[in-house]
Write an enzyme that holds these catalytic residues in place. Structure first.
Site, PDB file in Angstrom:
ATOM      1  N   GLU A 160      74.020 -57.175 -11.602  1.00  0.00           N
ATOM      2  CA  GLU A 160      73.359 -57.242 -10.695  1.00  0.00           C
ATOM      3  C   GLU A 160      74.122 -55.738 -10.614  1.00  0.00           C
ATOM      4  O   GLU A 160      73.036 -55.011  -8.979  1.00  0.00           O
ATOM      5  CB  GLU A 160      73.345 -58.568  -9.997  1.00  0.00           C
ATOM      6  CG  GLU A 160      73.275 -58.366  -9.040  1.00  0.00           C
ATOM      7  CD  GLU A 160      71.325 -57.888  -8.395  1.00  0.00           C
ATOM      8  OE1 GLU A 160      70.795 -58.492  -9.632  1.00  0.00           O
ATOM      9  OE2 GLU A 160      70.943 -58.287  -7.264  1.00  0.00           O
ATOM     10  N   LYS A 177      72.296 -52.447  -8.163  1.00  0.00           N
ATOM     11  CA  LYS A 177      71.776 -52.335  -7.005  1.00  0.00           C
ATOM     12  C   LYS A 177      72.457 -50.983  -6.222  1.00  0.00           C
ATOM     13  O   LYS A 177      72.021 -49.982  -6.079  1.00  0.00           O
ATOM     14  CB  LYS A 177      72.904 -53.375  -6.003  1.00  0.00           C
ATOM     15  CG  LYS A 177      72.414 -54.668  -5.652  1.00  0.00           C
ATOM     16  CD  LYS A 177      71.671 -55.243  -4.477  1.00  0.00           C
ATOM     17  CE  LYS A 177      70.123 -55.252  -4.822  1.00  0.00           C
ATOM     18  NZ  LYS A 177      69.681 -56.341  -6.010  1.00  0.00           N
ATOM     19  N   ASN A 200      44.935 -52.822  -3.161  1.00  0.00           N
ATOM     20  CA  ASN A 200      45.587 -52.818  -3.746  1.00  0.00           C
ATOM     21  C   ASN A 200      45.570 -53.313  -5.388  1.00  0.00           C
ATOM     22  O   ASN A 200      45.242 -54.102  -5.302  1.00  0.00           O
ATOM     23  CB  ASN A 200      47.139 -54.064  -3.045  1.00  0.00           C
ATOM     24  CG  ASN A 200      48.424 -54.495  -3.589  1.00  0.00           C
ATOM     25  OD1 ASN A 200      48.775 -53.310  -4.357  1.00  0.00           O
ATOM     26  ND2 ASN A 200      48.647 -55.630  -3.715  1.00  0.00           N
ATOM     27  N   GLY A 201      46.204 -52.458  -6.237  1.00  0.00           N
ATOM     28  CA  GLY A 201      46.012 -53.080  -8.371  1.00  0.00           C
ATOM     29  C   GLY A 201      46.108 -52.103  -8.872  1.00  0.00           C
ATOM     30  O   GLY A 201      45.967 -50.433  -7.986  1.00  0.00           O
ATOM     31  N   LYS A 235      58.668 -53.533  -2.512  1.00  0.00           N
ATOM     32  CA  LYS A 235      59.492 -55.015  -3.241  1.00  0.00           C
ATOM     33  C   LYS A 235      58.979 -56.022  -3.992  1.00  0.00           C
ATOM     34  O   LYS A 235      59.388 -56.639  -4.491  1.00  0.00           O
ATOM     35  CB  LYS A 235      59.265 -55.509  -1.440  1.00  0.00           C
ATOM     36  CG  LYS A 235      59.862 -57.017  -1.396  1.00  0.00           C
ATOM     37  CD  LYS A 235      61.641 -56.603  -1.138  1.00  0.00           C
ATOM     38  CE  LYS A 235      61.481 -58.208  -1.216  1.00  0.00           C
ATOM     39  NZ  LYS A 235      63.149 -58.190  -2.126  1.00  0.00           N
ATOM     40  N   TRP A 274      51.765 -47.921  -1.932  1.00  0.00           N
ATOM     41  CA  TRP A 274      52.995 -47.524  -3.828  1.00  0.00           C
ATOM     42  C   TRP A 274      52.001 -46.593  -4.581  1.00  0.00           C
ATOM     43  O   TRP A 274      51.190 -47.554  -5.328  1.00  0.00           O
ATOM     44  CB  TRP A 274      53.377 -48.716  -3.939  1.00  0.00           C
ATOM     45  CG  TRP A 274      54.635 -48.508  -5.421  1.00  0.00           C
ATOM     46  CD1 TRP A 274      55.691 -48.045  -5.034  1.00  0.00           C
ATOM     47  CD2 TRP A 274      54.436 -48.834  -7.055  1.00  0.00           C
ATOM     48  NE1 TRP A 274      56.495 -47.882  -5.928  1.00  0.00           N
ATOM     49  CE2 TRP A 274      55.734 -48.033  -7.358  1.00  0.00           C
ATOM     50  CE3 TRP A 274      53.000 -49.144  -7.712  1.00  0.00           C
ATOM     51  CZ2 TRP A 274      55.852 -47.908  -8.652  1.00  0.00           C
ATOM     52  CZ3 TRP A 274      53.641 -48.752  -8.623  1.00  0.00           C
ATOM     53  CH2 TRP A 274      54.804 -48.995  -9.389  1.00  0.00           C
ATOM     54  N   GLU A 301      69.968 -48.573  -7.760  1.00  0.00           N
ATOM     55  CA  GLU A 301      68.260 -48.704  -7.371  1.00  0.00           C
ATOM     56  C   GLU A 301      68.612 -48.087  -5.845  1.00  0.00           C
ATOM     57  O   GLU A 301      68.017 -47.330  -4.999  1.00  0.00           O
ATOM     58  CB  GLU A 301      67.595 -50.157  -7.034  1.00  0.00           C
ATOM     59  CG  GLU A 301      68.344 -50.678  -6.189  1.00  0.00           C
ATOM     60  CD  GLU A 301      67.203 -52.255  -6.149  1.00  0.00           C
ATOM     61  OE1 GLU A 301      68.055 -53.198  -5.833  1.00  0.00           O
ATOM     62  OE2 GLU A 301      66.083 -52.065  -5.549  1.00  0.00           O
ATOM     63  N   CYS A 339      51.335 -51.991  -2.868  1.00  0.00           N
ATOM     64  CA  CYS A 339      50.843 -52.077  -0.893  1.00  0.00           C
ATOM     65  C   CYS A 339      49.978 -52.549  -0.162  1.00  0.00           C
ATOM     66  O   CYS A 339      50.255 -54.140  -0.611  1.00  0.00           O
ATOM     67  CB  CYS A 339      49.304 -50.705  -1.013  1.00  0.00           C
ATOM     68  SG  CYS A 339      49.338 -50.153  -2.704  1.00  0.00           S
ATOM     69  N   HIS A 364      82.683 -51.788 -28.689  1.00  0.00           N
ATOM     70  CA  HIS A 364      81.766 -51.542 -29.525  1.00  0.00           C
ATOM     71  C   HIS A 364      80.651 -50.459 -29.530  1.00  0.00           C
ATOM     72  O   HIS A 364      79.901 -49.921 -29.536  1.00  0.00           O
ATOM     73  CB  HIS A 364      80.372 -53.166 -29.762  1.00  0.00           C
ATOM     74  CG  HIS A 364      80.991 -54.103 -30.299  1.00  0.00           C
ATOM     75  ND1 HIS A 364      82.121 -53.547 -31.208  1.00  0.00           N
ATOM     76  CD2 HIS A 364      82.190 -55.054 -29.712  1.00  0.00           C
ATOM     77  CE1 HIS A 364      82.497 -55.319 -31.668  1.00  0.00           C
ATOM     78  NE2 HIS A 364      82.568 -56.102 -30.394  1.00  0.00           N
ATOM     79  N   ARG A 400      56.435 -53.051   1.043  1.00  0.00           N
ATOM     80  CA  ARG A 400      55.237 -52.872   0.036  1.00  0.00           C
ATOM     81  C   ARG A 400      55.219 -51.711  -0.277  1.00  0.00           C
ATOM     82  O   ARG A 400      54.715 -51.638  -1.415  1.00  0.00           O
ATOM     83  CB  ARG A 400      54.448 -53.982   0.362  1.00  0.00           C
ATOM     84  CG  ARG A 400      54.742 -55.358   0.632  1.00  0.00           C
ATOM     85  CD  ARG A 400      52.805 -55.946   0.772  1.00  0.00           C
ATOM     86  NE  ARG A 400      52.580 -56.367  -0.114  1.00  0.00           N
ATOM     87  CZ  ARG A 400      53.173 -57.619  -0.626  1.00  0.00           C
ATOM     88  NH1 ARG A 400      53.092 -58.908  -0.056  1.00  0.00           N
ATOM     89  NH2 ARG A 400      52.235 -58.144  -1.692  1.00  0.00           N
TER      90      ARG A 400
HETATM   91  O1  M6R Z   1      59.574 -60.230  -6.269  1.00  0.00           O
HETATM   92  P1  M6R Z   1      60.568 -60.771  -7.980  1.00  0.00           P
HETATM   93  O2  M6R Z   1      61.728 -61.586  -7.551  1.00  0.00           O
HETATM   94  O3  M6R Z   1      59.516 -61.252  -9.016  1.00  0.00           O
HETATM   95  O4  M6R Z   1      60.824 -59.522  -8.291  1.00  0.00           O
HETATM   96  C1  M6R Z   1      61.452 -58.881  -9.654  1.00  0.00           C
HETATM   97  C2  M6R Z   1      61.783 -57.387  -9.724  1.00  0.00           C
HETATM   98  O5  M6R Z   1      61.272 -56.564  -9.431  1.00  0.00           O
HETATM   99  C3  M6R Z   1      63.208 -57.529  -8.810  1.00  0.00           C
HETATM  100  O6  M6R Z   1      64.069 -58.607  -8.423  1.00  0.00           O
HETATM  101  C4  M6R Z   1      64.164 -56.406  -7.773  1.00  0.00           C
HETATM  102  O7  M6R Z   1      64.891 -56.327  -8.920  1.00  0.00           O
HETATM  103  C5  M6R Z   1      64.918 -55.978  -7.243  1.00  0.00           C
HETATM  104  N1  M6R Z   1      64.085 -54.959  -5.719  1.00  0.00           N
HETATM  105  C6  M6R Z   1      66.419 -55.664  -6.497  1.00  0.00           C
HETATM  106  O8  M6R Z   1      66.883 -55.538  -6.290  1.00  0.00           O
END
Ligand code: M6R
Length: 614
Positions: free
Chosen positions: A483, A487, A102-103, A609, A76, A490, A2, A506, A27
């Site tokens: 990766e 992308k 937050n938490g 984020k 969040w 998400e 958050c 396989h 966030r």
């Molecule tokens: O802040 P961090 O690099 O530790 O975050 C790790 C993941 O949460 C972050 O890379 C997430 O997978 C991204 N949203 C991907 O685009």
């Protein structure tokens, strides 16, 4: 997860707080709210489910409450659905105390049961609300003392901010395992989950430590531990300004951040290459002797940072000759990893606040292993708790989907691998200087890719109605494929999977059907001749079964041409460095496809984020 903002000063608090929330919305964006301590002696609480725009509309429709003290929250959701009722702030029984959080408060159920048995009326399903009622119970001690007392009873992770009508000139904050920074102004002070919350007003920040309570007044900041003893803090200057956290003419932060990659890569190399091409990683805080004693490296990270770790393994083993494993942070400490004093844990994290990664750091240090953090956020928790840090210099990354942070993580990992090779003597000075010279060319190579992505955009738009896209790669192209798939998942909410191309036969090859788009990251034909030949065969195998092949290949690679329905060219670079150029078209592809589907590119659904819960 958050976003949290607090303000005490002379300005209209609502403006400062909502401006801060706008910068922190990445966030979490399920709901948002503010609490203002009105100059008329009222506590004004406004909150709304949905994005910040909903709260802004609500506030615009009300007369502005005159207030110079306030807090704000963008959520969040963890406990309780993202409704108006569950949105923060939460208040006590009399509406005199407001709390944002937050938490996760792990013992909230038992605290709630006790509060209800004692006659408190709780209105939401959140864990947060118990804090407002607990503060009410000891309000006569003063807000800061009440906060300290309450924090001692809480289990879990929390950043908390509270305001009270009984002390109208103060905001009290507390943190445990969750971020909170202070912004120091003149005659005004700020609190935020990160510096973006107040960057429009001040660049002077104070890093709070673990288990600390801060009492914020317009001209005074008092920090103690949970027992009231004065606590140490660290002042620092933020080296970027508000414009770095603005879209700067781009439609999305993600597009801006993709475009910033050449600079981010260059900045991450800056000052780390000595006059003869050798590396000087002064801020590493691990001696050469310690690095020579390392006999195993485990890279630990989540999401995109984990993919950077997978690529780091190739570089570390190839250049430095140190055995290297890569582990998801969320799994690491639950499988009793064998760690010794001679194991180096490299954690990679953009935010430095990811709870899974932080817990892995703590676990590793408890076992006496040394921890090196690769991190983008100065002063964040992970580097603070690690033995050493190598900062990436990507600047603030606002879009939830990580782009420039990923490329700079790769650069930092290459630097670590080469530095290890240097101190351990597994590569000669000339060899290292040669690789470093190629590395310093990478900003211009990335720039070159950015200049040629228009066809990728067009391709993405043409695939907007597809339901699934597969990604294949070999060698370092395999993590790039992962990766690319992440992308797309998400941002475009499409089924997307990355596979090692050799694994196709396989099982996954059964997924191939007529017209299925498959993106293939083809390795360098010169640097990776054997895997290149094999991937050309893989492309033929999937094409024979009807796949629509989209091949990312180096300039001059003619072997793939006959089998690529669409060819995306990237500059030829040394094999291990290829992810720096091959990832960029995949970022653009996902961004454009998401936009074509009408999705919110910067704030994809269900995500945040910075993931500060386990
Ligand atoms: O802040 P961090 O690099 O530790 O975050 C790790 C993941 O949460 C972050 O890379 C997430 O997978 C991204 N949203 C991907 O685009």
């Amino acid at each position: 997860m958050c976003g949290i903002v607090g303000y005490v000063g002379r300005r209209q608090a609502v403006e400062v707080v909502v401006e801060g929330l706008g910068r922190l919305e990445y966030r979490g964006y399920d709901s948002s709210g503010v609490a203002l301590v009105g100059l008329d002696g009222r506590l004004g609480v406004e909150k709304r489910a949905g994005k910040l725009a909903n709260l802004r509309a609500l506030l615009a429709a009300r007369p502005t409450m005159e207030a110079t003290v306030g807090v704000g929250h963008t959520r969040w959701a963890t406990h309780g659905a993202p409704t108006d009722r569950n949105a923060h702030p939460h208040t006590d029984c009399h509406g005199r105390i407001a709390v944002i959080h937050n938490g996760i408060i792990e013992n909230f159920a038992e605290l709630r049961a006790k509060l209800e048995a004692d006659g408190h009326k709780l209105a939401s399903e959140t864990d947060t609300e118990v804090v407002a009622h607990l503060l009410e119970e000891c309000a006569e001690e003063g807000l800061a003392e009440a906060m300290r007392r309450v924090c001692r009873t809480l289990k879990g992770a929390f950043t908390l901010l509270a305001v009270s009508l009984d002390e109208p000139d103060v905001v009290v904050g507390a943190r445990r395992n969750s971020p909170l920074v202070v912004g120091r102004g003149e005659g005004e002070n700020f609190l935020g989950s990160d510096v973006a919350a107040f960057i429009a007003y001040t660049r002077e920040a104070i890093e709070l430590g673990q288990d600390q309570v801060v009492e914020l007044r317009a001209s005074k900041i008092t920090v103690t531990d949970f027992h009231g003893a004065p606590a140490p803090t660290r002042d620092y200057h933020v080296d970027w300004d508000a414009s770095a956290a603005e879209k700067g003419g781009y439609d999305y932060f993600m597009l801006k951040e993709i475009a910033e990659q050449p600079r981010a890569v260059a900045d991450t190399l800056l000052g780390r290459v000595g006059p003869e091409g050798l590396l000087t990683l002064d801020e590493m805080r691990l001696s050469d002797e310690e690095l020579r004693g390392i006999n195993k490296i485990i890279v630990v990270a989540c999401g995109t940072s984990y993919h950077a770790g997978l690529i780091a393994k190739y570089a570390i083993e190839h250049w430095a000759g140190v055995p290297c494993e890569v582990e998801l942070a969320s799994e690491f400490r639950y499988r009793d990893p064998i760690l010794t004093r001679d194991t180096l844990i490299v954690v990679i994290t953009q935010s430095g606040e990811t709870m899974d990664t932080l817990m892995a750091v703590r676990h590793a240090r408890e076992q006496r292993s040394r921890v090196l953090a690769v991190c983008n956020v100065n002063g964040s928790t992970v580097p603070r708790e690690s033995d050493a840090v190598l900062y990436t210099h990507a600047g603030p990354e606002i879009a939830v989907a990580s782009t420039k942070a990923f490329l700079t993580q790769l650069v930092a990992c290459y630097l670590v691998a080469l530095y290890l090779a240097q101190v351990r003597g597994t590569k000669s000075g000339d060899e290292i200087a040669g690789i470093v010279a190629r590395l310093t060319e990478m900003p211009s190579k990335v720039e070159e890719v950015l200049g040629t992505v228009e066809p990728v955009r067009k391709l993405a738009r043409s695939l907007a109605d597809e339901r699934c896209v597969l990604f294949l790669g070999r060698h370092v192209g395999f993590p790039v494929a992962l990766e690319g798939a992440l992308k797309l998942k998400e941002l475009a909410y499409m089924h997307a999977e990355g596979f090692a191309a050799g694994e196709l036969k396989h099982g996954p090859i059964a997924l191939i059907e007529e017209g299925l788009p498959v993106v293939v990251v083809a390795p360098s034909p010169t640097g990776q001749r054997v895997t290149h030949e094999k991937i050309v065969s893989n492309i033929q195998e999937i094409r024979a079964r009807g796949a629509k092949t989209i091949v990312i290949a180096e300039e001059g690679d003619t072997a793939v041409e006959p089998y690529a329905d669409t060819l995306i060219r990237v500059p030829a670079v040394p094999a291990l460095l290829q992810p720096l150029v091959a990832t960029v078209p995949l970022q653009v592809f996902a961004c454009e496809l998401a936009a074509a589907k009408g999705h919110d590119v910067d704030q994809p659904r269900n995500l945040a984020k910075s993931v500060t819960v386990e």
